[in-house]
Design a protein around this motif. Structure first.
Motif, mmCIF file in Angstrom:
data_model
loop_
_atom_site.group_PDB
_atom_site.id
_atom_site.type_symbol
_atom_site.label_atom_id
_atom_site.label_comp_id
_atom_site.label_asym_id
_atom_site.label_seq_id
_atom_site.Cartn_x
_atom_site.Cartn_y
_atom_site.Cartn_z
ATOM 1 N N PRO A 1 33.887 47.347 37.612
ATOM 2 C CA PRO A 1 34.184 47.068 36.198
ATOM 3 C C PRO A 1 35.518 46.359 35.983
ATOM 4 O O PRO A 1 35.605 45.439 35.156
ATOM 5 N N GLU A 2 36.559 46.748 36.707
ATOM 6 C CA GLU A 2 37.843 46.063 36.532
ATOM 7 C C GLU A 2 37.764 44.628 37.030
ATOM 8 O O GLU A 2 38.249 43.704 36.366
ATOM 9 N N ARG A 3 37.151 44.439 38.200
ATOM 10 C CA ARG A 3 37.002 43.077 38.717
ATOM 11 C C ARG A 3 36.234 42.206 37.732
ATOM 12 O O ARG A 3 36.627 41.067 37.443
ATOM 13 N N ASN A 4 35.153 42.742 37.175
ATOM 14 C CA ASN A 4 34.337 41.961 36.239
ATOM 15 C C ASN A 4 35.108 41.622 34.963
ATOM 16 O O ASN A 4 34.973 40.518 34.418
ATOM 17 N N MET A 5 35.916 42.575 34.474
ATOM 18 C CA MET A 5 36.685 42.321 33.257
ATOM 19 C C MET A 5 37.734 41.244 33.506
ATOM 20 O O MET A 5 37.923 40.334 32.678
ATOM 21 N N LEU A 6 38.412 41.306 34.638
ATOM 22 C CA LEU A 6 39.411 40.288 34.958
ATOM 23 C C LEU A 6 38.756 38.919 35.129
ATOM 24 O O LEU A 6 39.304 37.896 34.702
ATOM 25 N N GLU A 7 37.590 38.908 35.742
ATOM 26 C CA GLU A 7 36.874 37.652 35.919
ATOM 27 C C GLU A 7 36.511 37.041 34.570
ATOM 28 O O GLU A 7 36.664 35.830 34.355
ATOM 29 N N LEU A 8 36.045 37.875 33.648
ATOM 30 C CA LEU A 8 35.714 37.391 32.304
ATOM 31 C C LEU A 8 36.957 36.870 31.584
ATOM 32 O O LEU A 8 36.929 35.806 30.950
ATOM 33 N N ILE A 9 38.061 37.594 31.688
ATOM 34 C CA ILE A 9 39.290 37.173 31.013
ATOM 35 C C ILE A 9 39.799 35.858 31.588
ATOM 36 O O ILE A 9 40.311 34.999 30.858
ATOM 37 N N MET A 10 39.655 35.671 32.906
ATOM 38 C CA MET A 10 40.062 34.402 33.507
ATOM 39 C C MET A 10 39.267 33.225 32.937
ATOM 40 O O MET A 10 39.725 32.088 32.936
ATOM 41 N N SER B 1 39.596 49.442 34.628
ATOM 42 C CA SER B 1 38.482 50.157 35.258
ATOM 43 C C SER B 1 37.535 50.783 34.236
ATOM 44 O O SER B 1 36.369 51.031 34.537
ATOM 45 N N LYS B 2 38.040 51.067 33.036
ATOM 46 C CA LYS B 2 37.189 51.652 32.006
ATOM 47 C C LYS B 2 36.916 50.684 30.857
ATOM 48 O O LYS B 2 36.493 51.094 29.780
#
Length: 328
Positions: A69-78, A290-291
């Motif tokens: 979840p954290e990786r996916n959120m950072l990827e989206l924000i990028m 992560s959340k």
């Protein structure tokens, strides 16, 4: 992280460069981690409590052991132009075989991130503020089962908190316990709480006297106490106060206008404050995703939370933080 991690240069272990670390670098192979000396490990534990989830691999990059979840959120924000400058830059995934530190879990991933403290001197001042009115996901507290173990935990923290009915029932739900924990700090009333801070003077000396411990911060319930700790972090420097306030205003305006932000829950995330007391250089970034989860509908981030509405109170907390900051 339940306790915020902070991306602090010099605050995670380092291994001296030797042996295989001196081999000619293969551009196709991930760089071998360099671990900073252990002298500052206590600082990281004070600020974040998770020194074994970071590895510093260069002067500007770190590896973090985290989850999907954290990786996916950072990827989206990028991929979101208005938000990417508000977070540490996410570079790529790293194979777990290269990780050294805490044993990975079944859902662990390793990612390479920007070291947010690069360029802030050898011993930057760091503060972690947990944002929002709740730090738990709704699916974590949906079970109505009464748990005697949580009643015992509540009693250990505050023997007067449980009601007569709860004692008669012999247990409390996880929702009740988690809300009780939020009420022990300023999270429930201000929408943010201080997680940890580290202060170094312009001459390089670390400030110890008068600074609260992580445990003391977790029990801070008053706005007056928060103000006292913020003043200690800034050492009453008006220039730093104004710089940080302007950055918070920028973050608030950017998030308020962002569709991506309004369509996601930002649970248990933090704002990381970093400055160099000597140069007065400063910065604020959003960390710990992560959340973070997609929302079922557009969120206001200001309305009170009720089970099912997915509100997190992020903007409520951020606006309160700016209001308190102006009073410093």
């Amino acid at each position: 992280m339940g306790v915020v991690h902070s991306l602090c240069k010099g605050l995670w272990p380092r291994r001296p460069i030797s042996g295989r670390y001196q081999e000619k670098e293969d551009p196709q192979r991930p760089r071998a981690p360099m671990r900073t000396n252990s002298l500052a490990r206590g600082t990281l534990e004070q600020v974040s409590g998770h020194s074994d989830t970071f590895m510093r691999i260069s002067e500007t990059h770190i590896w973090k052991l985290t989850d999907t979840p954290e990786r996916n959120m950072l990827e989206l924000i990028m991929q979101t132009p208005e938000l990417k400058s508000l977070v540490p830059r996410y570079y790529k995934d790293i194979a777990l075989a290269h990780w050294e530190g805490r044993d990975p879990q079944a859902d662990s991933v390793c990612i390479e991130l920007q070291d947010l403290t690069a360029g802030f001197g050898d011993s930057p001042c760091v503060m972690d503020i947990k944002m929002g009115i709740r730090t738990f996901l709704e699916d974590e507290v949906s079970n109505p089962k009464l748990r005697p173990d949580l009643l015992k935990k509540m009693d250990k923290l505050d023997s007067s908190a449980a009601t007569a009915e709860e004692r008669e029932n012999g247990g409390i739900t996880k929702l009740r316990y988690m809300q009780f924990r939020e009420q022990m700090s300023t999270s429930s009333i201000l929408g943010f709480r201080l997680e940890g801070l580290k202060v170094t003077l312009a001459d390089g000396h670390r400030v110890e006297a008068g600074l609260p411990s992580k445990e003391e911060l977790s029990r801070e319930r008053t706005e007056e106490g928060v103000l006292r700790h913020l003043r200690a972090f800034l050492q009453n420097d008006p220039e730093l106060k104004e710089q940080y306030l302007q950055r918070l205003q920028l973050v608030s305006g950017t998030l308020s206008d962002s569709a991506v932000f309004h369509n996601h829950q930002f649970i248990n995330t933090s704002l990381l404050f970093v400055h160099d007391a000597a140069t007065k250089k400063s910065g604020v970034w959003m960390i710990d995703f992560s959340k973070a989860r997609p929302a079922a509908h557009r969120l206001t981030h200001t309305e009170p939370w009720r089970l099912g509405n997915q509100e997190d109170g992020y903007l409520f907390g951020l606006r309160n933080l700016m209001r308190v900051w102006e009073e410093i």
